[in-house]
Scaffold this motif. Structure first.
Motif, short mmCIF file in Angstrom:
data_model
loop_
_atom_site.label_atom_id
_atom_site.label_comp_id
_atom_site.label_asym_id
_atom_site.label_seq_id
_atom_site.Cartn_x
_atom_site.Cartn_y
_atom_site.Cartn_z
N ASP A 15 0.85 -1.22 0.00
CA ASP A 15 0.00 0.00 0.00
C ASP A 15 0.88 1.26 0.00
O ASP A 15 0.59 2.23 -0.70
CB ASP A 15 -0.92 0.02 1.23
N GLU A 16 1.94 1.22 0.81
CA GLU A 16 2.85 2.38 0.88
C GLU A 16 3.52 2.62 -0.49
O GLU A 16 3.65 3.76 -0.94
CB GLU A 16 3.93 2.15 1.94
N ILE A 17 3.91 1.52 -1.14
CA ILE A 17 4.57 1.65 -2.45
C ILE A 17 3.57 2.17 -3.48
O ILE A 17 3.90 3.04 -4.30
CB ILE A 17 5.21 0.30 -2.88
N ALA A 18 2.34 1.65 -3.42
CA ALA A 18 1.30 2.11 -4.36
C ALA A 18 1.09 3.62 -4.21
O ALA A 18 0.89 4.33 -5.20
CB ALA A 18 0.00 1.34 -4.12
N ALA A 19 1.14 4.10 -2.97
CA ALA A 19 0.96 5.54 -2.72
C ALA A 19 2.13 6.32 -3.36
O ALA A 19 1.93 7.39 -3.93
CB ALA A 19 0.88 5.81 -1.22
N VAL A 21 3.82 5.36 -5.97
CA VAL A 21 3.65 5.30 -7.43
C VAL A 21 2.66 6.38 -7.89
O VAL A 21 2.86 7.03 -8.92
CB VAL A 21 3.18 3.88 -7.87
N LYS A 22 1.62 6.59 -7.08
CA LYS A 22 0.65 7.65 -7.42
C LYS A 22 1.36 9.00 -7.48
O LYS A 22 1.12 9.81 -8.38
CB LYS A 22 -0.47 7.70 -6.36
N LYS A 23 2.26 9.24 -6.52
CA LYS A 23 3.02 10.51 -6.50
C LYS A 23 3.90 10.62 -7.74
O LYS A 23 4.03 11.69 -8.34
CB LYS A 23 3.88 10.60 -5.24
N ILE A 24 4.53 9.49 -8.09
CA ILE A 24 5.42 9.48 -9.27
C ILE A 24 4.62 9.86 -10.52
O ILE A 24 5.04 10.69 -11.33
CB ILE A 24 6.06 8.07 -9.44
N GLU A 29 6.37 11.45 -13.97
CA GLU A 29 7.57 10.62 -14.17
C GLU A 29 7.18 9.20 -14.56
O GLU A 29 6.03 8.79 -14.39
CB GLU A 29 8.40 10.60 -12.87
N LYS A 30 8.18 8.46 -15.00
CA LYS A 30 7.98 7.08 -15.42
C LYS A 30 7.80 6.17 -14.19
O LYS A 30 8.54 6.34 -13.20
CB LYS A 30 9.22 6.67 -16.23
N VAL A 31 6.86 5.24 -14.23
CA VAL A 31 6.68 4.34 -13.08
C VAL A 31 7.77 3.26 -13.10
O VAL A 31 8.31 2.94 -14.16
CB VAL A 31 5.27 3.67 -13.06
N PRO A 32 8.08 2.69 -11.92
CA PRO A 32 9.11 1.65 -11.89
C PRO A 32 8.74 0.45 -12.77
O PRO A 32 7.56 0.10 -12.87
CB PRO A 32 9.15 1.24 -10.40
N HIS A 33 9.77 -0.14 -13.36
CA HIS A 33 9.56 -1.28 -14.27
C HIS A 33 10.50 -2.42 -13.84
O HIS A 33 11.72 -2.27 -13.89
CB HIS A 33 9.84 -0.85 -15.71
N LEU A 34 9.90 -3.53 -13.42
CA LEU A 34 10.67 -4.72 -13.00
C LEU A 34 10.56 -5.80 -14.06
O LEU A 34 9.46 -6.06 -14.57
CB LEU A 34 10.11 -5.26 -11.67
N GLU A 57 1.63 -5.46 -10.56
CA GLU A 57 0.33 -4.94 -11.02
C GLU A 57 -0.38 -4.24 -9.88
O GLU A 57 -0.92 -3.16 -10.03
CB GLU A 57 -0.55 -6.09 -11.54
N ARG A 58 -0.34 -4.87 -8.70
CA ARG A 58 -1.06 -4.32 -7.56
C ARG A 58 -0.58 -2.91 -7.17
O ARG A 58 -1.37 -2.05 -6.82
CB ARG A 58 -0.94 -5.28 -6.38
N VAL A 59 0.74 -2.69 -7.24
CA VAL A 59 1.25 -1.38 -6.79
C VAL A 59 1.36 -0.36 -7.93
O VAL A 59 1.69 0.78 -7.69
CB VAL A 59 2.62 -1.51 -6.07
N GLY A 60 1.09 -0.82 -9.15
CA GLY A 60 1.14 0.12 -10.29
C GLY A 60 2.47 0.17 -11.00
O GLY A 60 2.73 1.10 -11.77
N PHE A 61 3.33 -0.84 -10.77
CA PHE A 61 4.60 -0.93 -11.51
C PHE A 61 4.32 -1.55 -12.88
O PHE A 61 3.38 -2.31 -13.04
CB PHE A 61 5.60 -1.89 -10.83
#
Ligand SMILES: Nc1nc2c(c(=O)[nH]1)N[C@@H](CN(C=O)c1ccc(C(=O)N[C@@H](CCC(=O)O)C(=O)O)cc1)CN2
Length: 297
Positions: A15-19, A21-24, A29-34, A57-61
């Motif tokens: 949840d913290e990471i998803a938040a 990603v929303k800021k990113i 900016e580009k979202v993280p890509h794994l 997918e869940r966190v928006g990466f």
């Protein structure tokens, strides 16, 4: 007795990471890509990379799954790694372990660009970790530190016994628990298959971290009252009575050990889910570093 609930904490972290990603995204900016590379069809490995992709997918990466056949040669895998190293769209990638026998794992790990090595297995990252420098910390030990921190487990001056010296868990864990700061400042004993009097050593531990992969190895009579027990063993035991045809069993005889200790991680639902969450954290860190270095758009 308190259960260190890795499932819950890993969901909090996601949840913290998803938040973040929303800021990113808000900043444009580009979202993280794994990217995850899997060679072969090992059932457990396929489950783990599947979980990694779903977690992205869940966190928006963004995520990319690269599936290669079990007959893949070392050269073919090294060439895929070179491609991922060069791909500016990918912030971090992992090669799922174990690899088939025709491939030299050390060569593969050495080939990964340390800036994209979100598993933290490259010697550059491993060395930095040992020297207290900023680096990618291997996801499972990182997850254990995070659990100890979030449950405010005191580690200072405690005797931590790590069972198993694998490069993925035991070896880095022993370094991290002895580092300055918290969680850390522990006095560490790293035990393995050649350790003499292992039972006696474990009985002196304030914190036991078992990464052996031997189901129910750690019995209640082996641990001190009020010890902290972290179970990293995740073994699939055939069981036809279950839907999947197997059960997941840890290194710890949970039923009996849990009656005696102050804190314990369950299996499943302890360290395993934390591994996935901390991989996401490392990937976010990789993106932030790339953004700061102006390497990525
Ligand atoms: N390149 C890597 N390979 C491997 C790593 C790693 O960190 N990097 N660690 C392990 C496997 N692993 C992640 O890859 C992993 C193991 C277990 C779990 C997990 O969530 N386990 C669940 C049970 C799931 C099941 O088997 O059904 C749990 O404990 O609750 C996640 C990741 C080896 N290879």
């Amino acid at each position: 007795m308190e259960i260190l609930d890795g499932k819950k904490v890993s969901n909090d972290i996601k949840d913290e990471i998803a938040a973040e990603v929303k800021k990113i995204k808000k900043r444009g900016e580009k979202v993280p890509h794994l990217a995850a590379v899997i060679v072969g069809n090992d059932g457990a490995s396929l489950t783990y990379v599947g979980s990694k992709v779903r977690a992205c997918e869940r966190v928006g990466f963004e995520s990319t799954l690269v599936k290669m056949p079990s007959t893949t040669s070392e050269i073919e895998l090294l060439s895929k790694i070179a491609e991922l190293n060069e791909d500016d769209n990918i912030d971090g990638f992992i090669v799922q372990l174990p690899l088939p026998p025709q491939i030299n794992t050390q060569k593969v790990l050495l080939a990964i660009d340390p800036d994209k090595d979100v598993d933290g297995f490259h010697p550059t990252n491993f060395g930095k970790m040992a020297l207290d420098m900023s680096s990618f910390i291997p996801a499972t030990p990182f997850g254990i530190l995070e659990l100890l921190e979030r449950y405010e487990v005191d580690t200072k001056g405690k005797h931590t016994v790590v069972i198993g010296r694998s490069h993925i868990v035991g070896r880095p864990m022993s370094i991290l628990m002895g580092r300055r700061g918290w969680p850390g400042n522990s006095t560490v004993t790293l035990t393995h298959s050649h350790t003499k009097n292992i039972t006696q050593i474990i009985s002196q531990a304030d914190i036991v971290i078992s990464a052996l992969g031997v189901p129910n190895f750690l019995k209640a009579e082996m641990v001190k009252d009020d010890a902290v027990v972290i179970d990293v063993g995740i073994t699939r035991v055939p069981d036809e009575s279950t839907e999947k045809g197997y059960r997941i069993v840890g290194d710890v005889d949970y039923e009996n050990v849990s009656k005696k200790v102050s804190h314990i991680t369950p299996v499943p639902g302890g360290v395993g889910p934390m591994t996935i969450a901390m991989l996401l954290k490392n990937t976010l860190l990789a993106r932030e570093r790339h953004e700061a270095n102006g390497k990525k758009k």
